[in-house]
Design a protein around this motif. Structure first.
Motif, PDB file in Angstrom:
ATOM      1  N   VAL B 108      41.340 -36.105  28.320  1.00  0.00           N
ATOM      2  CA  VAL B 108      40.571 -34.805  28.558  1.00  0.00           C
ATOM      3  C   VAL B 108      39.223 -35.496  28.905  1.00  0.00           C
ATOM      4  O   VAL B 108      38.548 -36.238  28.228  1.00  0.00           O
ATOM      5  CB  VAL B 108      40.419 -33.904  27.477  1.00  0.00           C
ATOM      6  CG1 VAL B 108      39.563 -32.872  27.655  1.00  0.00           C
ATOM      7  CG2 VAL B 108      41.708 -33.685  26.633  1.00  0.00           C
ATOM      8  N   LYS B 109      38.689 -34.973  30.128  1.00  0.00           N
ATOM      9  CA  LYS B 109      37.511 -35.743  30.453  1.00  0.00           C
ATOM     10  C   LYS B 109      36.502 -34.791  29.892  1.00  0.00           C
ATOM     11  O   LYS B 109      35.835 -33.840  30.802  1.00  0.00           O
ATOM     12  CB  LYS B 109      37.358 -35.689  31.937  1.00  0.00           C
ATOM     13  CG  LYS B 109      38.300 -36.511  32.769  1.00  0.00           C
ATOM     14  CD  LYS B 109      37.850 -37.899  32.712  1.00  0.00           C
ATOM     15  CE  LYS B 109      38.648 -38.871  33.389  1.00  0.00           C
ATOM     16  NZ  LYS B 109      38.763 -40.202  33.179  1.00  0.00           N
ATOM     17  N   LYS B 110      35.981 -35.115  28.617  1.00  0.00           N
ATOM     18  CA  LYS B 110      35.126 -34.271  28.023  1.00  0.00           C
ATOM     19  C   LYS B 110      33.596 -34.479  28.508  1.00  0.00           C
ATOM     20  O   LYS B 110      32.843 -33.519  28.676  1.00  0.00           O
ATOM     21  CB  LYS B 110      35.196 -34.816  26.437  1.00  0.00           C
ATOM     22  CG  LYS B 110      35.092 -33.514  25.597  1.00  0.00           C
ATOM     23  CD  LYS B 110      35.446 -34.038  24.235  1.00  0.00           C
ATOM     24  CE  LYS B 110      34.983 -32.811  23.268  1.00  0.00           C
ATOM     25  NZ  LYS B 110      35.538 -33.132  22.128  1.00  0.00           N
ATOM     26  N   MET B 111      33.573 -35.755  29.016  1.00  0.00           N
ATOM     27  CA  MET B 111      31.992 -36.024  29.362  1.00  0.00           C
ATOM     28  C   MET B 111      31.886 -35.170  30.683  1.00  0.00           C
ATOM     29  O   MET B 111      30.826 -34.349  30.764  1.00  0.00           O
ATOM     30  CB  MET B 111      31.969 -37.635  29.795  1.00  0.00           C
ATOM     31  CG  MET B 111      30.500 -37.705  30.115  1.00  0.00           C
ATOM     32  SD  MET B 111      30.353 -39.714  30.228  1.00  0.00           S
ATOM     33  CE  MET B 111      30.667 -40.375  28.443  1.00  0.00           C
ATOM     34  N   LEU B 115      28.969 -32.212  31.284  1.00  0.00           N
ATOM     35  CA  LEU B 115      27.923 -32.171  32.213  1.00  0.00           C
ATOM     36  C   LEU B 115      28.054 -30.797  33.138  1.00  0.00           C
ATOM     37  O   LEU B 115      26.963 -30.239  33.470  1.00  0.00           O
ATOM     38  CB  LEU B 115      28.229 -33.493  32.964  1.00  0.00           C
ATOM     39  CG  LEU B 115      27.530 -34.823  32.304  1.00  0.00           C
ATOM     40  CD1 LEU B 115      28.082 -35.948  33.442  1.00  0.00           C
ATOM     41  CD2 LEU B 115      26.254 -34.572  32.399  1.00  0.00           C
ATOM     42  N   ARG B 116      29.382 -30.622  33.429  1.00  0.00           N
ATOM     43  CA  ARG B 116      29.507 -29.570  34.524  1.00  0.00           C
ATOM     44  C   ARG B 116      28.842 -28.195  33.785  1.00  0.00           C
ATOM     45  O   ARG B 116      28.250 -27.488  34.523  1.00  0.00           O
ATOM     46  CB  ARG B 116      31.004 -29.215  34.702  1.00  0.00           C
ATOM     47  CG  ARG B 116      31.308 -28.696  36.176  1.00  0.00           C
ATOM     48  CD  ARG B 116      32.675 -28.453  36.421  1.00  0.00           C
ATOM     49  NE  ARG B 116      33.213 -27.596  35.308  1.00  0.00           N
ATOM     50  CZ  ARG B 116      34.625 -27.789  34.803  1.00  0.00           C
ATOM     51  NH1 ARG B 116      35.026 -28.893  35.227  1.00  0.00           N
ATOM     52  NH2 ARG B 116      34.886 -26.878  33.973  1.00  0.00           N
ATOM     53  N   TYR B 117      29.287 -28.116  32.664  1.00  0.00           N
ATOM     54  CA  TYR B 117      28.773 -26.822  31.902  1.00  0.00           C
ATOM     55  C   TYR B 117      27.016 -26.751  32.053  1.00  0.00           C
ATOM     56  O   TYR B 117      26.365 -25.716  31.840  1.00  0.00           O
ATOM     57  CB  TYR B 117      29.406 -26.659  30.487  1.00  0.00           C
ATOM     58  CG  TYR B 117      30.773 -26.072  30.495  1.00  0.00           C
ATOM     59  CD1 TYR B 117      30.863 -24.687  31.236  1.00  0.00           C
ATOM     60  CD2 TYR B 117      31.639 -26.708  30.148  1.00  0.00           C
ATOM     61  CE1 TYR B 117      32.139 -24.058  31.077  1.00  0.00           C
ATOM     62  CE2 TYR B 117      33.301 -25.955  30.201  1.00  0.00           C
ATOM     63  CZ  TYR B 117      33.236 -24.850  30.752  1.00  0.00           C
ATOM     64  OH  TYR B 117      34.359 -24.290  30.816  1.00  0.00           O
ATOM     65  N   LEU B 140      29.476 -24.634  25.255  1.00  0.00           N
ATOM     66  CA  LEU B 140      29.165 -25.768  25.042  1.00  0.00           C
ATOM     67  C   LEU B 140      28.717 -26.163  23.657  1.00  0.00           C
ATOM     68  O   LEU B 140      29.090 -27.329  22.886  1.00  0.00           O
ATOM     69  CB  LEU B 140      27.463 -25.992  25.594  1.00  0.00           C
ATOM     70  CG  LEU B 140      27.487 -26.508  27.055  1.00  0.00           C
ATOM     71  CD1 LEU B 140      26.234 -26.379  27.660  1.00  0.00           C
ATOM     72  CD2 LEU B 140      28.069 -28.137  27.167  1.00  0.00           C
ATOM     73  N   ARG B 141      28.611 -25.125  22.789  1.00  0.00           N
ATOM     74  CA  ARG B 141      28.622 -25.333  21.159  1.00  0.00           C
ATOM     75  C   ARG B 141      29.955 -25.598  20.608  1.00  0.00           C
ATOM     76  O   ARG B 141      29.850 -26.234  19.743  1.00  0.00           O
ATOM     77  CB  ARG B 141      28.003 -24.130  20.519  1.00  0.00           C
ATOM     78  CG  ARG B 141      26.630 -24.000  20.897  1.00  0.00           C
ATOM     79  CD  ARG B 141      25.909 -22.838  19.399  1.00  0.00           C
ATOM     80  NE  ARG B 141      24.533 -22.990  20.086  1.00  0.00           N
ATOM     81  CZ  ARG B 141      23.829 -21.763  20.210  1.00  0.00           C
ATOM     82  NH1 ARG B 141      24.567 -20.602  20.189  1.00  0.00           N
ATOM     83  NH2 ARG B 141      22.694 -21.599  20.329  1.00  0.00           N
TER      84      ARG B 141
END
Lengths: 350, 148
Positions: B108-111, B115-117, B140-141
């Motif tokens: 999963v591309k969490k990073m 960043l997108r959010y 985001l939280r």
């Protein structure tokens, strides 16, 4: 710098079985990122870029909140050395400091070297014999990172690592064992030959390329290609238990043969540690080894945990951290002796 | 004119050498010229051969010789580029083995998501769309909670 003296040593803890023989259990996973040169080949800028990415991850991932990140290059030399003494870092980590990082939780139990030979070297450390909790901990840490970084992997070779010896699961399971019974009874050579025949590496106190001192040996998986993680863990667990059996038997035989001689060895070690005014670190390790034997055969009442802590706290960088200044070797020997006298005055020998 | 090299035969050719020391002219006979041409050709062939032996990974530039010496590759693509050569080294250490352990999760591309959010959040704030900003902040939280 004094705060680094006791820092990250809670992992030594208590509990866990076979403490008389097994000082610690260590799991290590080597992981690399796809499409990014491995650290030995990476440029200074690339290495630093990885460390920045890691720093970002630590700031943004709540489950990593209990971890601290050290930019090793910016740490004073004595602190860098102390991380090696604490078994959190390897000597190799100091060979190229640009982008070198250490991520570590407050107990020192879980840590990650960044930009050593591989991008990530995950490590779980436990005092004594622990192949369950350690393994679960390191897996969940790796899992967290795999959500931020794509690990290099290939179906046949497994996880792709800098050195071909680490291919496969990228897993090393190691035990730091104490074998004075086998050493004093002269059976150690045969025993090590047997161990090596089952494709296990035997190394010194601080891993690859380090010397064997005072009957302390690192027993490590040689290859993790062609085995599942569970097979490897089970195999190493079985071997560790066999080592414990053989060593305990050797100690029994030694006592049956000449108890007075063993008591003499332990008694002399106690006398020096209790009263010496100067003592170097090599002599300290040798004497603490004899005391450890004394505890296991019941001549001294002392927690093994304290001895295992002392094996680290009396090393050169730690002695300097305690005094919070650079010390010449003779000065260190004096400070070390003070620390040891202070600890040993609380214990008695029967 | 006599050949500058053998000082025997009649010079029929002029060879102009242009190097760091400047230009120099040599008058040469047929056989001396041929000798020189042969030597030049040979050394250039040698040079080509050396270039061929220097096998580097096209992605990280690590030389095969370095890998052979140290057992350390330069990047994951080295395992593709030097696959044949590495095979024997690997089986020598590990035996004829194939990986049996786990494989990495489909990441999963969490990073990237975070960043997108974060970009969306700053846009929402810029547009004074506070309802949306609050929504994104909640998302985001949630990051970092287990199972996310």
């Amino acid at each position: 710098m004094k705060e680094f003296f006791y820092k990250y040593l809670k992992w030594i803890g208590e509990g866990n079985p076979y403490r008389e023989v097994i000082l610690s259990t260590r799991f290590r996973l080597a992981r690399n990122i796809v499409d990014f040169p491995f650290p030995p080949q990476a440029s200074t800028i690339q290495r630093k870029r990885l460390l920045n990415k890691v720093e970002w991850t630590l700031k943004n991932e709540r489950n990593l909140a209990q971890f601290e990140l050290w930019n090793v290059e910016k740490l004073p030399g004595v602190v860098q050395e102390s991380f090696i003494e604490k078994h959190l870092m390897s000597d190799d980590q100091l060979n190229n400091l640009s982008g070198a990082g250490l991520i570590v939780d407050k107990s020192g139990k879980l840590s990650i070297m960044v930009n050593e030979e591989d991008h990530f070297r995950f490590q779980a450390l436990s005092g004594g014999f622990d192949i369950k909790e350690n393994w679960e901990d390191i897996l969940s840490l790796e899992d967290l990172f795999s959500e931020y970084f794509s690990f290099a992997f290939e179906d046949k070779l497994g996880y792709l690592t800098s050195c071909i010896t680490n291919l496969g699961c990228g897993l090393r399971v190691s035990f730091l064992v104490h074998l004075p019974g086998l050493v004093y009874s002269g059976r150690i050579k045969d025993f090590l030959r047997k161990i090596r025949a089952s494709k296990i590496l035997v190394r010194g106190l601080y891993g690859e390329g380090t010397k064997v001192i005072a009957g302390f040996y690192q027993i490590t998986t040689r290859s993790s290609l062609g085995y599942s993680e569970n097979q490897l863990v089970k195999k190493m667990g079985d071997i560790a238990q066999k080592i414990v059996q053989e060593e305990m038997l050797a100690r029994e035989l030694l006592l049956a043969e000449d108890k007075r001689l063993v008591e003499d060895i332990v008694g002399r070690a106690f006398g020096i540690l209790r009263h010496a005014k100067y003592i170097n670190s090599l002599e300290t390790i040798n004497l603490l080894s004899d005391i450890r034997l004394g505890v296991s055969i019941g001549i001294i009442d002392m927690p093994l945990r304290v001895l295992d802590l002392l094996l680290i706290l009396t090393l050169p960088a730690h002695v300097q951290l305690r005094e919070d200044k650079d010390l010449a070797p003779e000065e260190r020997d004096g400070v070390r002796a003070d620390l040891l006298r202070d600890v040993f005055k609380s214990y008695k020998i029967h | 004119m006599i050949c500058d090299l053998c000082h025997k035969n009649k010079a029929e050719y002029i060879l102009e050498v242009n190097n760091e020391e400047g230009k120099r002219r040599y008058s040469l006979c047929e056989s001396c010229l041929q000798e020189i041409v042969r030597e030049v050709l040979q050394s250039s062939m040698l040079f080509e051969k050396e270039i061929k032996d220097l096998d580097n990974c096209p992605k990280c530039d690590r030389e095969w010789e370095e890998i052979e010496e140290s057992g350390i590759v330069g990047c994951s693509y080295c395992y593709v580029h030097f696959a044949d050569k590495l095979e024997s080294m690997i089986s020598q250490y590990h035996g004829e083995k194939v990986h049996k352990g786990k494989a990495p999760k489909k990441t999963v591309k969490k990073m990237e998501n975070i960043l997108r959010y974060k970009i969306e959040l700053s846009k929402a704030i810029e547009n004074e769309d506070y309802e949306k900003a609050a929504e994104i902040r909640d998302i985001l939280r949630k990051f970092g909670k287990k199972g996310e």
